[in-house]
Structures are given as structure tokens and as C-alpha cells.
Design a protein around this motif. Structure first.
Motif, PDB file in Angstrom:
ATOM      1  N   PHE A  73     116.675  66.931 -19.431  1.00  0.00           N
ATOM      2  CA  PHE A  73     118.076  67.219 -19.772  1.00  0.00           C
ATOM      3  C   PHE A  73     118.119  68.252 -20.897  1.00  0.00           C
ATOM      4  O   PHE A  73     117.459  68.091 -21.915  1.00  0.00           O
ATOM      5  CB  PHE A  73     118.774  65.931 -20.221  1.00  0.00           C
ATOM      6  CG  PHE A  73     120.240  66.114 -20.464  1.00  0.00           C
ATOM      7  CD1 PHE A  73     121.147  65.966 -19.435  1.00  0.00           C
ATOM      8  CD2 PHE A  73     120.716  66.466 -21.721  1.00  0.00           C
ATOM      9  CE1 PHE A  73     122.502  66.147 -19.650  1.00  0.00           C
ATOM     10  CE2 PHE A  73     122.070  66.651 -21.947  1.00  0.00           C
ATOM     11  CZ  PHE A  73     122.959  66.492 -20.904  1.00  0.00           C
TER      12      PHE A  73
ATOM     13  N   MET B 213     121.872  58.771 -17.990  1.00  0.00           N
ATOM     14  CA  MET B 213     122.728  59.771 -18.658  1.00  0.00           C
ATOM     15  C   MET B 213     121.938  61.020 -19.030  1.00  0.00           C
ATOM     16  O   MET B 213     122.479  62.130 -18.999  1.00  0.00           O
ATOM     17  CB  MET B 213     123.359  59.164 -19.918  1.00  0.00           C
ATOM     18  CG  MET B 213     124.450  58.149 -19.626  1.00  0.00           C
ATOM     19  SD  MET B 213     125.810  58.839 -18.638  1.00  0.00           S
ATOM     20  CE  MET B 213     126.881  59.459 -19.921  1.00  0.00           C
ATOM     21  N   TYR B 214     120.708  60.831 -19.441  1.00  0.00           N
ATOM     22  CA  TYR B 214     119.883  61.976 -19.865  1.00  0.00           C
ATOM     23  C   TYR B 214     118.576  61.968 -19.086  1.00  0.00           C
ATOM     24  O   TYR B 214     117.532  61.552 -19.612  1.00  0.00           O
ATOM     25  CB  TYR B 214     119.614  61.900 -21.374  1.00  0.00           C
ATOM     26  CG  TYR B 214     120.861  61.921 -22.216  1.00  0.00           C
ATOM     27  CD1 TYR B 214     121.682  63.053 -22.244  1.00  0.00           C
ATOM     28  CD2 TYR B 214     121.240  60.832 -22.984  1.00  0.00           C
ATOM     29  CE1 TYR B 214     122.839  63.088 -23.012  1.00  0.00           C
ATOM     30  CE2 TYR B 214     122.395  60.852 -23.759  1.00  0.00           C
ATOM     31  CZ  TYR B 214     123.184  61.982 -23.767  1.00  0.00           C
ATOM     32  OH  TYR B 214     124.327  62.011 -24.523  1.00  0.00           O
TER      33      TYR B 214
ATOM     34  N   ASN C  15     125.269  56.139 -27.359  1.00  0.00           N
ATOM     35  CA  ASN C  15     124.788  57.491 -27.049  1.00  0.00           C
ATOM     36  C   ASN C  15     123.812  57.986 -28.118  1.00  0.00           C
ATOM     37  O   ASN C  15     124.245  58.357 -29.218  1.00  0.00           O
ATOM     38  CB  ASN C  15     126.023  58.404 -26.982  1.00  0.00           C
ATOM     39  CG  ASN C  15     125.656  59.851 -26.781  1.00  0.00           C
ATOM     40  OD1 ASN C  15     124.640  60.157 -26.168  1.00  0.00           O
ATOM     41  ND2 ASN C  15     126.485  60.754 -27.315  1.00  0.00           N
TER      42      ASN C  15
ATOM     43  N   VAL D  87     125.647  56.806 -11.725  1.00  0.00           N
ATOM     44  CA  VAL D  87     126.755  57.737 -11.502  1.00  0.00           C
ATOM     45  C   VAL D  87     127.218  57.627 -10.052  1.00  0.00           C
ATOM     46  O   VAL D  87     128.424  57.659  -9.774  1.00  0.00           O
ATOM     47  CB  VAL D  87     126.312  59.171 -11.848  1.00  0.00           C
ATOM     48  CG1 VAL D  87     127.420  60.163 -11.533  1.00  0.00           C
ATOM     49  CG2 VAL D  87     125.898  59.266 -13.315  1.00  0.00           C
TER      50      VAL D  87
ATOM     51  N   THR E 133     129.147  66.283 -25.586  1.00  0.00           N
ATOM     52  CA  THR E 133     128.264  66.320 -24.422  1.00  0.00           C
ATOM     53  C   THR E 133     128.419  65.047 -23.587  1.00  0.00           C
ATOM     54  O   THR E 133     128.604  65.106 -22.369  1.00  0.00           O
ATOM     55  CB  THR E 133     126.798  66.491 -24.871  1.00  0.00           C
ATOM     56  OG1 THR E 133     126.703  67.683 -25.652  1.00  0.00           O
ATOM     57  CG2 THR E 133     125.862  66.580 -23.664  1.00  0.00           C
ATOM     58  N   VAL E 134     128.386  63.894 -24.235  1.00  0.00           N
ATOM     59  CA  VAL E 134     128.439  62.651 -23.449  1.00  0.00           C
ATOM     60  C   VAL E 134     129.836  62.443 -22.864  1.00  0.00           C
ATOM     61  O   VAL E 134     129.973  61.978 -21.725  1.00  0.00           O
ATOM     62  CB  VAL E 134     127.967  61.430 -24.282  1.00  0.00           C
ATOM     63  CG1 VAL E 134     129.063  60.898 -25.184  1.00  0.00           C
ATOM     64  CG2 VAL E 134     127.449  60.334 -23.373  1.00  0.00           C
TER      65      VAL E 134
ATOM     66  N   THR F 120     121.262  70.451 -21.675  1.00  0.00           N
ATOM     67  CA  THR F 120     122.563  71.084 -21.898  1.00  0.00           C
ATOM     68  C   THR F 120     123.327  70.386 -23.021  1.00  0.00           C
ATOM     69  O   THR F 120     123.359  69.159 -23.081  1.00  0.00           O
ATOM     70  CB  THR F 120     123.385  71.021 -20.592  1.00  0.00           C
ATOM     71  OG1 THR F 120     122.664  71.713 -19.585  1.00  0.00           O
ATOM     72  CG2 THR F 120     124.751  71.655 -20.772  1.00  0.00           C
TER      73      THR F 120
ATOM     74  N   ILE G 145     133.285  64.114 -16.155  1.00  0.00           N
ATOM     75  CA  ILE G 145     132.874  64.745 -14.893  1.00  0.00           C
ATOM     76  C   ILE G 145     132.359  63.687 -13.915  1.00  0.00           C
ATOM     77  O   ILE G 145     132.622  63.727 -12.715  1.00  0.00           O
ATOM     78  CB  ILE G 145     131.817  65.836 -15.166  1.00  0.00           C
ATOM     79  CG1 ILE G 145     132.453  67.008 -15.923  1.00  0.00           C
ATOM     80  CG2 ILE G 145     131.173  66.309 -13.865  1.00  0.00           C
ATOM     81  CD1 ILE G 145     131.460  67.967 -16.558  1.00  0.00           C
ATOM     82  N   GLN G 146     131.665  62.696 -14.437  1.00  0.00           N
ATOM     83  CA  GLN G 146     131.110  61.633 -13.576  1.00  0.00           C
ATOM     84  C   GLN G 146     132.214  60.786 -12.951  1.00  0.00           C
ATOM     85  O   GLN G 146     132.173  60.469 -11.765  1.00  0.00           O
ATOM     86  CB  GLN G 146     130.189  60.728 -14.411  1.00  0.00           C
ATOM     87  CG  GLN G 146     128.902  61.406 -14.830  1.00  0.00           C
ATOM     88  CD  GLN G 146     128.192  60.661 -15.953  1.00  0.00           C
ATOM     89  OE1 GLN G 146     128.764  59.801 -16.623  1.00  0.00           O
ATOM     90  NE2 GLN G 146     126.926  61.002 -16.176  1.00  0.00           N
TER      91      GLN G 146
ATOM     92  N   LYS H  25     130.239  64.628 -19.854  1.00  0.00           N
ATOM     93  CA  LYS H  25     129.537  64.024 -18.723  1.00  0.00           C
ATOM     94  C   LYS H  25     130.337  62.866 -18.127  1.00  0.00           C
ATOM     95  O   LYS H  25     130.504  62.771 -16.910  1.00  0.00           O
ATOM     96  CB  LYS H  25     128.148  63.531 -19.163  1.00  0.00           C
ATOM     97  CG  LYS H  25     127.118  64.649 -19.290  1.00  0.00           C
ATOM     98  CD  LYS H  25     125.786  64.133 -19.832  1.00  0.00           C
ATOM     99  CE  LYS H  25     125.078  63.177 -18.896  1.00  0.00           C
ATOM    100  NZ  LYS H  25     124.432  63.826 -17.737  1.00  0.00           N
TER     101      LYS H  25
END
Ligand code: AMP
Length: 290
Positions: free
Chosen positions: A112, A107-108, A67, A16, A140-141, A114, A147-148, A144
Motif C-alpha cells: 500500500f 485496509m492496507y 487506523n 471490502v 487516507t482511511v 497512497t 470509496i469502499q 478509502k
């Protein structure tokens, strides 16, 4: 002597932090950024999303992450086709600027806990019934990834039309500062939607699978001519079974904006036909606007 032009090697970010550093550099230069999330095993459908990204932004980032959270234990997570070198070469060829390909631990991370759940009408029917774990994992992915990367625009295929609606709702509800854009479905010459999972089909199954786009074409034409939803759904189901499809998860005509069920009579406007059906061990999905 002229050497054949080689496509530039694609930059790959694994973390990230590296992804954010690349995007921050472009932002400092005033450039717009597009994001195209995928699970790899890229085909012309994915590449059309990259092309669209290039038209909408100065820089396009593809992500490849199979994922685990969107596969149920009995599904094809282990078998899902993977081939990063080939994917990276395809992305370089179409002028993608960066591939973000994190591993599962990135990623996780340990602990993790959430989950993003889009608890609304658009996530409940269709895939929400057949694959109850699916949209939680996807939302969820994708949350992420958005946001990343912090892109201006993110592109998703109408091939997964319900997923596109769920992601639009998620981005709106969470005030994610990104525009979610849908891209039309890329199809084979017989109309079958390109899918990484088509690689599972035997040549015989692939030939039989052409019945799916044929049934969709029939449904769209019949509904446009005022056919009754319940009758059209019945014909589609019978023709799929007749062509060798096994389990039919659903054949449903729904509103393209709300996914509310339409019928049993004729539809007026904004309808869409949704199908998920199994050809041998391969689950195929498709949807067509009426
Ligand atoms: P996937 O790798 O299957 O998760 O797909 C990644 C993205 O590509 C999703 O937004 C899909 O909707 C999109 N996509 C997959 N197949 C196609 C297709 N045939 N045409 C256009 N987009 C597609």
C-alpha cells in the motif's frame, strides 16, 4: 411464556467485497445508506451519530478500524481501547444495520503506497501542528472507507471539528459523491465531551477534567460579552493549569469556517474556541462555538 426481547445480532463484514455486496443489495432496493466511521470503544457520542444516520438514510453502516496510520509511533495505538463484542451489541441495540470491521491487512494490503493529503488552511493549525501525521492518516482511511462503502451520507462528530472540516474539503476536492454531515458533541453531565480516551483517566483526573468544559463555558460567555481574544485565551490557559492540566497543546480562538486565527481583540461572529490539553497521560480536545 414471554421471553425477553433480544436485540438482533449485528451483521459484520470483514472484507471490502462483503461490505460492497451488502450496500449493493440495499441500493438495488432503492435504499439510502449512511456511513459512520469510528475507531470503536463506542460511547453515547458514537451512538448519537448512528441515530442521526438512521434519520438521514434507510440503512446505517458503522465502521470500526483503529487506523495505525493516524497514530505517531509514540502515541497510544497499542493501548487504544478495543472491545468489538461490546461495540457490536451497542450497535445492534440502536438498530445499526451492518458493522464493517476490517483488519489492517484488508485496509492496507502489502505494498500500500497512497496517501491522501488535504494541503489547506484547515488542516495546518491546531491538530496539524500538535499531531503532524494525523490528518494524512485520517484523510487516507476516510477516503478509502467512503470509496469502499459508497454511502449517500457520512456522519462525523463536531467533537473533532477540525477533522470534520478536513473531511468535508477532501470529499469536495475528490468529487466523492457523498454528503458529509456534522453531529453535535455528546457530553457528560459536567460538560466533558465523551471520548474513548476518557477511559484512561483515573477517578481523580476525571474529576479535575471538569475544569475543561468550565473553562470553555467561561470563554464563550466572555467572548460573547466582547472580551478580547488574547485575554480570554490567557484566562482559559491559567484555569486549566490551575486545575491540574499539564501540557497545554493549544488554546486558540479561530474562525469556525476557515480556522483562521481571530483576535487579539474582540470577535464579531463565527468564532470557535479550540483546546487540546493533557490531564496526566491523557490528551483531551474540545471546541465550542462562540
Ligand atoms: P473516534 O472513534 O473517536 O474516531 O470517533 C468516531 C466518530 O465519532 C468521529 O466522527 C467523532 O467526531 C465522533 N465522536 C467522538 N466523540 C464524540 C462525542 N462526544 N459526540 C459526538 N460525536 C463524537
Amino acid at each position: 411464556m414471554n421471553m425477553p426481547a433480544r436485540p438482533p445480532k449485528l451483521k459484520v463484514a470483514r472484507t471490502v467485497a462483503d461490505l460492497r455486496a451488502a450496500v449493493a443489495g440495499w441500493r438495488t432496493a432503492g435504499e439510502r445508506v449512511a456511513l459512520v466511521p469510528t475507531m470503536g470503544a463506542l460511547h453515547a457520542g458514537h451512538l448519537s451519530l448512528i441515530e442521526m444516520g438512521k434519520g438521514l438514510a434507510d440503512r446505517t453502516v458503522a465502521t470500526i478500524f483503529v487506523n495505525p496510520a493516524q497514530f505517531a509511533p509514540h502515541e497510544d495505538f497499542d493501548a487504544y481501547p478495543r472491545g468489538e463484542d461490546r461495540d457490536a451489541a451497542l450497535l445492534a441495540d440502536v438498530g445499526c444495520d451492518l458493522l464493517f470491521a476490517p483488519n489492517a491487512r484488508e485496509m492496507y494490503p502489502e505494498g500500500f503506497a497512497t496517501t491522501v493529503s488535504v494541503a489547506t488552511g484547515v488542516s495546518e493549525p491546531l491538530e496539524g501542528v500538535s499531531r503532524p501525521h494525523f490528518f494524512g492518516g485520517v484523510a487516507t482511511v476516510v477516503a478509502k472507507l467512503l470509496i469502499q462503502a459508497g454511502p449517500d451520507v457520512a456522519i462525523f462528530g463536531e467533537k473533532d471539528y477540525q477533522q470534520l472540516l478536513v473531511i468535508k474539503r477532501m470529499a469536495r476536492d475528490l468529487d466523492l459523491p457523498v454528503e458529509i454531515v456534522g453531529a453535535p458533541t455528546t457530553r457528560e453531565s459536567d460538560g466533558l465531551a465523551l471520548s474513548s480516551r476518557n477511559a484512561y483517566l483515573t477517578p481523580e483526573e476525571r474529576a479535575a477534567a471538569r475544569a475543561l468544559p468550565a473553562a470553555m463555558r467561561y470563554a464563550v460567555a466572555a467572548l460573547r460579552e466582547g472580551g478580547e481574544v488574547v485575554a480570554v485565551e490567557g484566562v482559559v490557559m491559567a484555569s486549566l493549569v490551575g486545575a491540574g492540566f499539564g501540557k497545554i497543546d493549544y488554546v486558540e480562538v479561530r474562525d469556525g469556517a476557515t480556522l483562521e486565527r481571530l483576535g487579539p481583540g474582540p470577535v464579531s461572529s463565527g468564532a470557535r474556541v479550540f483546546v487540546a490539553a493533557w490531564m496526566g497521560g491523557t490528551r483531551l480536545i474540545d471546541n465550542w462555538a462562540v
